[in-house]
Design a protein around this motif. Structure first.
Motif, short mmCIF file in Angstrom:
data_model
loop_
_atom_site.label_atom_id
_atom_site.label_comp_id
_atom_site.label_asym_id
_atom_site.label_seq_id
_atom_site.Cartn_x
_atom_site.Cartn_y
_atom_site.Cartn_z
N VAL A 223 -15.79 -1.94 4.37
CA VAL A 223 -15.57 -1.31 5.67
C VAL A 223 -14.23 -0.59 5.65
N VAL A 224 -14.23 0.65 6.10
CA VAL A 224 -13.01 1.43 6.26
C VAL A 224 -12.92 1.79 7.75
N THR A 225 -11.78 1.51 8.37
CA THR A 225 -11.55 1.95 9.74
C THR A 225 -10.36 2.89 9.75
N SER A 226 -10.21 3.64 10.82
CA SER A 226 -9.10 4.60 10.88
C SER A 226 -7.76 3.91 10.69
N ASN A 227 -7.49 2.86 11.47
CA ASN A 227 -6.18 2.22 11.39
C ASN A 227 -6.02 1.37 10.13
N LEU A 228 -7.10 0.81 9.63
CA LEU A 228 -7.00 0.08 8.37
C LEU A 228 -6.65 1.04 7.23
N ALA A 229 -7.30 2.20 7.21
CA ALA A 229 -7.05 3.18 6.15
C ALA A 229 -5.62 3.72 6.20
N THR A 230 -5.12 4.03 7.40
CA THR A 230 -3.76 4.57 7.49
C THR A 230 -2.72 3.50 7.19
N ALA A 231 -2.97 2.27 7.63
CA ALA A 231 -2.04 1.18 7.32
C ALA A 231 -1.97 0.96 5.82
N TRP A 232 -3.12 0.96 5.17
CA TRP A 232 -3.19 0.81 3.70
C TRP A 232 -2.43 1.92 3.01
N ALA A 233 -2.66 3.16 3.43
CA ALA A 233 -1.98 4.29 2.82
C ALA A 233 -0.47 4.20 3.01
N CYS A 234 -0.03 3.86 4.23
CA CYS A 234 1.41 3.78 4.50
C CYS A 234 2.06 2.66 3.71
N LEU A 235 1.41 1.52 3.63
CA LEU A 235 1.96 0.41 2.84
C LEU A 235 2.10 0.81 1.37
N ARG A 236 1.06 1.36 0.82
CA ARG A 236 1.08 1.70 -0.60
C ARG A 236 2.11 2.81 -0.88
N LEU A 237 2.23 3.78 0.01
CA LEU A 237 3.22 4.85 -0.17
C LEU A 237 4.65 4.32 -0.05
N CYS A 238 4.81 3.19 0.61
CA CYS A 238 6.13 2.54 0.70
C CYS A 238 6.34 1.53 -0.42
N GLY A 239 5.44 1.50 -1.38
CA GLY A 239 5.60 0.62 -2.53
C GLY A 239 5.16 -0.82 -2.31
N ASP A 240 4.46 -1.08 -1.20
CA ASP A 240 3.96 -2.43 -0.93
C ASP A 240 2.53 -2.51 -1.46
N ASP A 241 2.37 -3.19 -2.58
CA ASP A 241 1.06 -3.29 -3.23
C ASP A 241 0.43 -4.67 -3.07
#
Length: 258
Positions: A223-241
């Motif tokens: 499942v992909v939701t709008s806020n789940l996808a953006t939260a995931w992208a923001c975390l990963r772009l901040c180096g949080d894996d």
């Protein structure tokens, strides 16, 4: 009456470069009830700060009203920690990202925050679906058919096959925010085609991120939701894996755009 002698310290305090190591800026709609809550729950931590600004928005949710937000994007971004760089800026409107266009949103944000990575719910959702290897998808939106049609065209143009597309017919994003989690789960089950690879639930107002893992358990698909996808992208772009499977399968995956 007591007389006080105020004393100036002998030296100025030493300052850190930043209060927190990473900065995520949110551009959210004036009417949004959900994005800040979701990002405080999923993204903000001792290393990542989340800073929001709101821009004007007038219901009902129509392509014309969504497009009307475009002139506010640069000024909105500039108001987030003015004159200081951000690591990521996320524009929190899925349907507006479709009608304005991911590239136009990125350009408007970068006019104010040129060094920031720019995330939209649509582009983040595409990255998430690709991370799952999904090609045939089901989509659930809270919008009318008129507002949903550009979104269907968006995914088709990017090479996705839509197995089922379900619209709830709402026109007020404040009502979208009041869809109960139990109702989101129920509609998600109905919206999932048996032969699809994944389900995308659109709209940053909808509280779907909080029940993504529950929906995955019920339908047996990512499942992909709008806020789940953006939260995931923001975390990963901040180096949080860090893997956080309790939030959904997506939060166990690497971000392909990093």
């Amino acid at each position: 009456m007591q007389t006080l002698d105020l004393v100036l310290a002998s030296r100025a305090p030493k300052l850190d470069d930043r209060p927190l190591a990473k900065r995520v800026g949110l551009i959210i709609l004036a009417t949004d009830h959900t994005t800040e809550v979701d990002f405080q729950r999923m993204v903000a931590n001792e290393r990542i700060g989340v800073y929001a600004t709101r821009i004007p928005y007038a219901n009902p949710v129509t392509p014309e009203n969504l497009r009307a937000m475009q002139p506010s994007l640069t000024a909105g971004a500039a108001l987030i920690l003015p004159d200081e760089p951000l690591d990521v800026v996320m524009y929190s409107c899925t349907s507006a990202s479709v009608v304005i266009g991911d590239a136009a949103v990125k350009a408007a944000v970068k006019a104010a925050k040129p060094t920031a990575a720019v995330v939209t719910p649509t582009a983040a959702a595409v990255s998430a679906l690709k991370a799952f290897g999904a090609k045939r998808i089901s989509v659930l939106t809270p919008y009318t058919i008129e507002t949903s049609k550009p979104m269907a065209d968006y995914f088709i143009a990017l090479g996705f096959d839509i197995a089922r597309f379900t619209c709830l017919g709402l026109t007020d994003d404040r009502e979208m925010a009041r869809i109960s989690p139990a109702e989101i789960v129920a509609f998600a089950k109905e919206a999932t085609a048996p032969d699809c690879d994944a389900l995308f639930i659109s709209c940053t107002a909808v509280r779907a991120a909080g029940v993504a893992a529950e929906i995955e358990a019920a339908i047996g698909k990512p499942v992909v939701t709008s806020n789940l996808a953006t939260a995931w992208a923001c975390l990963r772009l901040c180096g949080d894996d860090a893997a956080r499977p309790e939030l959904g399968r997506l939060m166990t995956l690497a971000y392909p755009g990093r």
